[in-house]
Design a protein around this motif. Structure first.
Motif, mmCIF file in Angstrom:
data_model
loop_
_atom_site.group_PDB
_atom_site.id
_atom_site.type_symbol
_atom_site.label_atom_id
_atom_site.label_comp_id
_atom_site.label_asym_id
_atom_site.label_seq_id
_atom_site.Cartn_x
_atom_site.Cartn_y
_atom_site.Cartn_z
ATOM 1 N N LEU A 47 0.837 -1.264 0.061
ATOM 2 C CA LEU A 47 -0.057 -0.120 -0.193
ATOM 3 C C LEU A 47 0.989 1.316 -0.046
ATOM 4 N N ILE A 48 1.741 1.083 0.667
ATOM 5 C CA ILE A 48 2.943 2.587 0.864
ATOM 6 C C ILE A 48 3.526 2.607 -0.528
ATOM 7 N N ALA A 49 4.153 1.373 -1.190
ATOM 8 C CA ALA A 49 4.638 1.538 -2.290
ATOM 9 C C ALA A 49 3.600 2.097 -3.244
ATOM 10 N N LEU A 50 2.518 1.635 -3.270
ATOM 11 C CA LEU A 50 1.438 2.187 -4.567
ATOM 12 C C LEU A 50 1.130 3.749 -4.128
ATOM 13 N N VAL A 51 0.833 4.199 -2.913
ATOM 14 C CA VAL A 51 0.824 5.783 -2.876
ATOM 15 C C VAL A 51 1.951 6.468 -3.293
ATOM 16 N N SER A 52 3.157 5.721 -2.966
ATOM 17 C CA SER A 52 4.360 6.358 -3.301
ATOM 18 C C SER A 52 4.429 6.632 -4.755
ATOM 19 N N PHE A 53 4.051 5.632 -5.451
ATOM 20 C CA PHE A 53 4.313 5.544 -7.316
ATOM 21 C C PHE A 53 3.223 6.416 -7.459
ATOM 22 N N VAL A 54 1.826 6.621 -6.886
ATOM 23 C CA VAL A 54 0.920 7.348 -7.486
ATOM 24 C C VAL A 54 1.493 8.757 -7.129
ATOM 25 N N CYS A 55 2.064 9.217 -6.137
ATOM 26 C CA CYS A 55 2.379 10.653 -6.027
ATOM 27 C C CYS A 55 3.526 10.970 -6.938
ATOM 28 N N ARG A 56 4.363 9.880 -7.227
ATOM 29 C CA ARG A 56 5.393 10.391 -8.521
ATOM 30 C C ARG A 56 5.008 10.349 -9.863
ATOM 31 N N ALA A 57 4.080 9.456 -9.960
ATOM 32 C CA ALA A 57 3.617 9.205 -11.541
ATOM 33 C C ALA A 57 2.270 10.267 -11.562
ATOM 34 N N GLY A 58 1.598 10.301 -10.603
ATOM 35 C CA GLY A 58 0.212 11.264 -10.545
ATOM 36 C C GLY A 58 0.543 12.662 -10.939
ATOM 37 N N GLY A 59 1.764 13.020 -10.301
ATOM 38 C CA GLY A 59 2.161 14.611 -10.752
ATOM 39 C C GLY A 59 2.302 14.814 -11.943
ATOM 40 N N TYR A 60 3.133 13.799 -12.773
ATOM 41 C CA TYR A 60 3.194 13.976 -14.057
ATOM 42 C C TYR A 60 1.893 13.802 -14.814
ATOM 43 N N TRP B 39 11.025 16.215 -20.733
ATOM 44 C CA TRP B 39 11.649 15.030 -20.856
ATOM 45 C C TRP B 39 10.648 13.645 -21.181
ATOM 46 N N LEU B 40 9.818 13.906 -20.006
ATOM 47 C CA LEU B 40 9.067 12.615 -19.824
ATOM 48 C C LEU B 40 7.986 12.587 -20.954
ATOM 49 N N ASP B 41 7.620 13.620 -21.600
ATOM 50 C CA ASP B 41 6.712 13.493 -22.618
ATOM 51 C C ASP B 41 6.992 12.802 -23.974
ATOM 52 N N ARG B 42 8.337 12.602 -23.865
ATOM 53 C CA ARG B 42 8.813 11.916 -24.925
ATOM 54 C C ARG B 42 9.190 10.433 -24.984
ATOM 55 N N LEU B 43 8.818 9.930 -23.744
ATOM 56 C CA LEU B 43 8.927 8.692 -23.127
ATOM 57 C C LEU B 43 7.465 7.837 -23.270
ATOM 58 N N SER B 44 7.581 6.762 -23.303
ATOM 59 C CA SER B 44 6.433 5.983 -23.195
ATOM 60 C C SER B 44 6.500 4.369 -22.549
ATOM 61 N N GLY B 45 5.659 3.849 -22.215
ATOM 62 C CA GLY B 45 5.986 2.455 -21.609
ATOM 63 C C GLY B 45 6.592 2.257 -20.408
ATOM 64 N N TRP B 46 7.328 1.266 -20.370
ATOM 65 C CA TRP B 46 8.269 0.970 -19.298
ATOM 66 C C TRP B 46 9.297 2.151 -18.975
ATOM 67 N N ALA C 152 5.054 14.886 -6.615
ATOM 68 C CA ALA C 152 4.006 14.947 -7.681
ATOM 69 C C ALA C 152 4.723 16.245 -8.666
ATOM 70 N N ALA C 153 5.091 17.559 -7.779
ATOM 71 C CA ALA C 153 5.530 18.381 -8.393
ATOM 72 C C ALA C 153 6.551 18.171 -9.449
ATOM 73 N N MET C 154 7.703 17.225 -8.969
ATOM 74 C CA MET C 154 8.700 17.070 -9.842
ATOM 75 C C MET C 154 8.457 16.293 -11.009
ATOM 76 N N GLY C 155 7.498 15.515 -11.029
ATOM 77 C CA GLY C 155 7.132 14.786 -12.245
ATOM 78 C C GLY C 155 6.463 16.005 -13.477
#
Lengths: 101, 239
Positions: A13-26, B100-107, B91-94
């Protein structure tokens, strides 16, 4: 060498929310601009969080903890090295506990 | 930031260069990881659990905070909320690295995002500003630090099993020390941060004294402080 079920679930669960924070921002923040107040709050969250953590812990720790806090802060300002500041702070608390105890 | 460019690439060379640039950061990461490993042992996590924890979460401040709240049985809700609040800054970092990230996809995209940490963000922003076009760099720094983090926490776990800390040992001050160090970096001056931080600390302290269970004191303090900071900022903008 075991994995407990509840521990595994907590870690995932902690890993999931951490990933959501990282990827969700983008994934989210670049498409949708949150309300200005929410955005301002996001900027203030980290500092407020750490202040909310350290204050009760320093009050509970008493004199040695405050001495440690001073050393950590000074070390971090001087070296900008997180690991070094942590080690110096722990050493200061240990010395203060021996000295004051 | 007008850095968006069609020439952004993702090469093995970039990944390798990022990994190499992460090496100086190991000096700061190793002691931090050792401490997290020792505390994980002291809190009853097994070697495998500690490895899984570091490998999948890979966020020092969040892991320290979670370990501080750790209990038996594992505190699912408290730990998840705490990790979310600590990591929301990423979240702000991504979003900031979108060119950069816009040019990537998948893994390549999701794997790069999974390894995003403060240091890889900082190095990559510097790289971007200097005209860097290889998004592999970001993944390289992330993977380099991830490797260091995993090994350091596992070594810490082994060390913890040999030393065995009694409660109240000075090493437990490490979490507070880590957060104070991070606060030094976050400090934007007394006008911006003094009020919110004091309010956050005092509300958390009062909630503790009132006997509220974790992580309520932490959350109440955090959100009061952040709300005050946001309110002051909005008022200044309108004025």
């Amino acid at each position: 060498m075991t994995i407990r079920g509840d521990v595994l679930l907590a870690i995932l669960l902690i890993a999931l929310v951490s990933f959501v924070c990282r990827a969700g921002g983008y994934a989210i923040l670049r498409n949708i601009r949150p309300p200005a107040f929410v955005e301002a709050m996001l900027h203030h969250l980290p500092g407020a969080l750490f202040a909310a953590y350290v204050t009760p812990s320093l009050v509970a720790g008493g004199g040695p903890a405050w001495i440690g806090a001073l050393v950590v802060t000074a070390m971090q300002i001087a070296t900008r090295n997180l690991g070094l500041a942590i080690v110096a702070g722990v050493a200061a608390v240990w010395a203060a506990q021996v000295g004051l105890g | 930031m007008a850095m968006s460019s069609p020439q952004v690439v993702f090469t093995r060379y970039g990944v390798r260069r990022g990994a190499r640039d992460s090496l100086p950061l190991w000096i700061g990461t190793v002691p931090f990881g050792l401490v997290v490993g020792v505390l994980a042992y002291a809190k009853g996590m097994s070697f495998i659990e500690t490895g899984l924890f570091s490998a999948t979460v890979f966020a020092g401040a969040a892991q320290l905070l979670v370990l501080d709240l750790w209990a038996d049985p594992a505190p699912l809700v408290a730990a998840t909320i705490a990790a979310f609040v600590v990591n929301i800054r990423m979240a702000a970092m991504g979003a900031a690295l979108a060119s950069w990230l816009d040019r990537l996809s998948g893994w390549r995209l999701w794997g790069t995002l999974a390894t995003l940490v403060d240091h890889s963000f900082a190095l990559s922003v510097k790289e971007q500003r200097e005209g860097g076009r290889d998004a592999g760099y970001l993944l390289g720094v992330g993977v380099g630090l991830w490797t260091c983090w995993l090994v350091a926490t596992l070594v810490g776990h082994v060390a913890g099993s040999i030393v065995r800390l009694p409660p109240g040992h000075p090493l437990f001050f490490a979490s507070t020390a880590a957060f104070l160090s991070i606060m030094v970096g976050l400090w934007r001056g007394p006008r911006v941060d003094f009020g919110p931080w004091v309010v956050a600390g005092l509300v958390a302290l009062a909630a503790h004294r009132a006997g509220l269970p974790e992580p309520l004191p932490l959350l109440l303090g955090t959100f009061s402080g952040a709300a005050l900071g946001a309110w002051v900022e909005m008022r200044a903008q309108r004025a």
